[in-house]
Scaffold this active site. Structure first.
Site, short mmCIF file in Angstrom:
data_model
loop_
_atom_site.label_atom_id
_atom_site.label_comp_id
_atom_site.label_asym_id
_atom_site.label_seq_id
_atom_site.Cartn_x
_atom_site.Cartn_y
_atom_site.Cartn_z
N GLU A 11 0.83 -1.21 0.00
CA GLU A 11 0.00 0.00 0.00
C GLU A 11 0.86 1.25 0.00
OE1 GLU A 11 -4.11 -0.98 2.44
OE2 GLU A 11 -2.70 0.46 3.24
N GLY A 77 -9.57 -8.44 9.72
CA GLY A 77 -10.42 -9.62 9.70
C GLY A 77 -11.82 -9.22 10.20
N MET A 192 -4.03 -5.43 13.87
CA MET A 192 -2.90 -5.53 14.79
C MET A 192 -2.24 -4.19 15.16
SD MET A 192 -1.31 -9.08 13.22
CE MET A 192 -0.07 -9.26 14.46
N GLU A 193 -2.81 -3.07 14.75
CA GLU A 193 -2.13 -1.79 14.99
C GLU A 193 -3.00 -0.64 15.48
OE1 GLU A 193 -1.98 -3.30 11.89
OE2 GLU A 193 -0.08 -4.34 12.20
N ASP A 216 -10.58 -10.82 5.19
CA ASP A 216 -10.82 -12.22 5.56
C ASP A 216 -11.80 -12.24 6.71
OD1 ASP A 216 -9.22 -12.54 8.28
OD2 ASP A 216 -8.05 -11.25 6.95
N1 ADE Z 1 -5.52 -8.23 9.51
C1 ADE Z 1 -6.18 -8.78 8.45
N2 ADE Z 1 -6.77 -9.92 8.79
C2 ADE Z 1 -6.48 -10.12 10.10
C3 ADE Z 1 -6.79 -11.15 11.02
N3 ADE Z 1 -7.51 -12.21 10.66
N4 ADE Z 1 -6.30 -11.03 12.31
C4 ADE Z 1 -5.55 -9.96 12.66
N5 ADE Z 1 -5.22 -8.98 11.82
C5 ADE Z 1 -5.69 -9.05 10.56
#
Ligand code: ADE
Length: 250
Positions: A11, A77, A192-193, A216
């Site tokens: 990105e 996610g 995660m951030e 996902d």
């Molecule tokens: N970023 C994208 N998909 C994720 C997931 N399943 N868990 C944590 N961070 C993500």
């Protein structure tokens, strides 16, 4: 200056290729790219993954580059059953789902701050949400090919404002997902951030917002879907949303 960060190098590289008057400097194992992006002065950086990496990068953006507004873009996610792959979430509140200092503080409470969730800046997030909706209404069909729309079943993606959970875990298990849903029932997606950026921005009083595209469903298929979505679709979303955002920014 506006700072744009992402945990996806693809990105950031895509945005860097659009920069004019580009200058790149390296600090703490990160490349910070300054220049003009579609007419606006920006600094772009790949944060790397996880809360510590995001916090370090955010702190540097504020203390060194004097960032006055921070936007984090990326994928997430889906947690809430209403989230489909290709939907967009603009975060309102941010939890650190792995923060647990019980019995001294209650679960998810950030020690010594007295909050369990940080809020994004209302103005920046509303502009980002408008930009996301405009991207989906206008540019989406031009930049995501029909074959990719079919492959990921992106029939009519939506943009929602809602809560995001962040932590140092990639979610790829229905069992863990269910546990997260029970602990934090209003959360729309997991990444995660975001909540680390949120904590630093809260402590330094810098306005920020986070936009995430669902790559996902955070279940057993997550890692395969995540990788395919990343390589084929994710950058187009970020670029489209940000170009809408910057075109309305004055
Ligand atoms: N970023 C994208 N998909 C994720 C997931 N399943 N868990 C944590 N961070 C993500």
């Amino acid at each position: 200056m506006l700072a744009i960060m992402s945990a996806m190098s693809e990105e950031i590289n895509d945005l860097v290729s659009e920069l004019t008057n580009k200058k790149t400097v390296t600090f703490g194992m990160r490349d910070y790219h300054t220049g003009k992006l579609w007419g606006s002065e920006v600094v772009l950086v790949f944060s790397r993954w996880g809360k510590v990496a995001a916090a370090v990068t955010t702190t540097h953006l504020i203390s060194h580059f004097k960032a006055t507004e921070i936007i984090f873009t990326g994928v997430a996610g889906g947690v809430s059953p209403e989230m489909n792959i290709g939907d967009i979430v603009v975060g309102t509140g941010f939890y650190q789902h792995d923060m647990d200092a019980r019995p001294i503080f209650k679960r998810h409470e950030i020690p010594l701050i007295g909050l369990t969730a940080f809020s994004s800046d209302g103005n920046v997030r509303d502009r980002l949400h408008e930009a996301s909706k405009d991207f989906l209404d206008n540019e989406f069909k031009n930049v995501i090919s029909e074959s990719h729309r079919d492959e990921f079943s992106l029939s009519s993606p939506k943009s929602l404002l809602g809560e995001i959970a962040s932590g140092d875990q990639f979610f790829a298990s229905s069992e863990k997902l269910q546990d997260l849903r029970e602990r934090l029932p209003k959360v729309l997606c997991v990444e995660m951030e975001g909540a680390a950026v949120a904590q630093v921005c809260h402590e330094y009083q810098v306005p920020f917002a986070v936009v995430r595209t669902i790559s996902d469903s955070a279940n057993e298929h997550a890692s395969i879907n995540y990788q395919k979505f990343l390589s084929k679709v994710a950058s187009q979303y970020s670029k489209g949303i940000l170009s809408e955002f910057l075109s309305r920014k004055t």
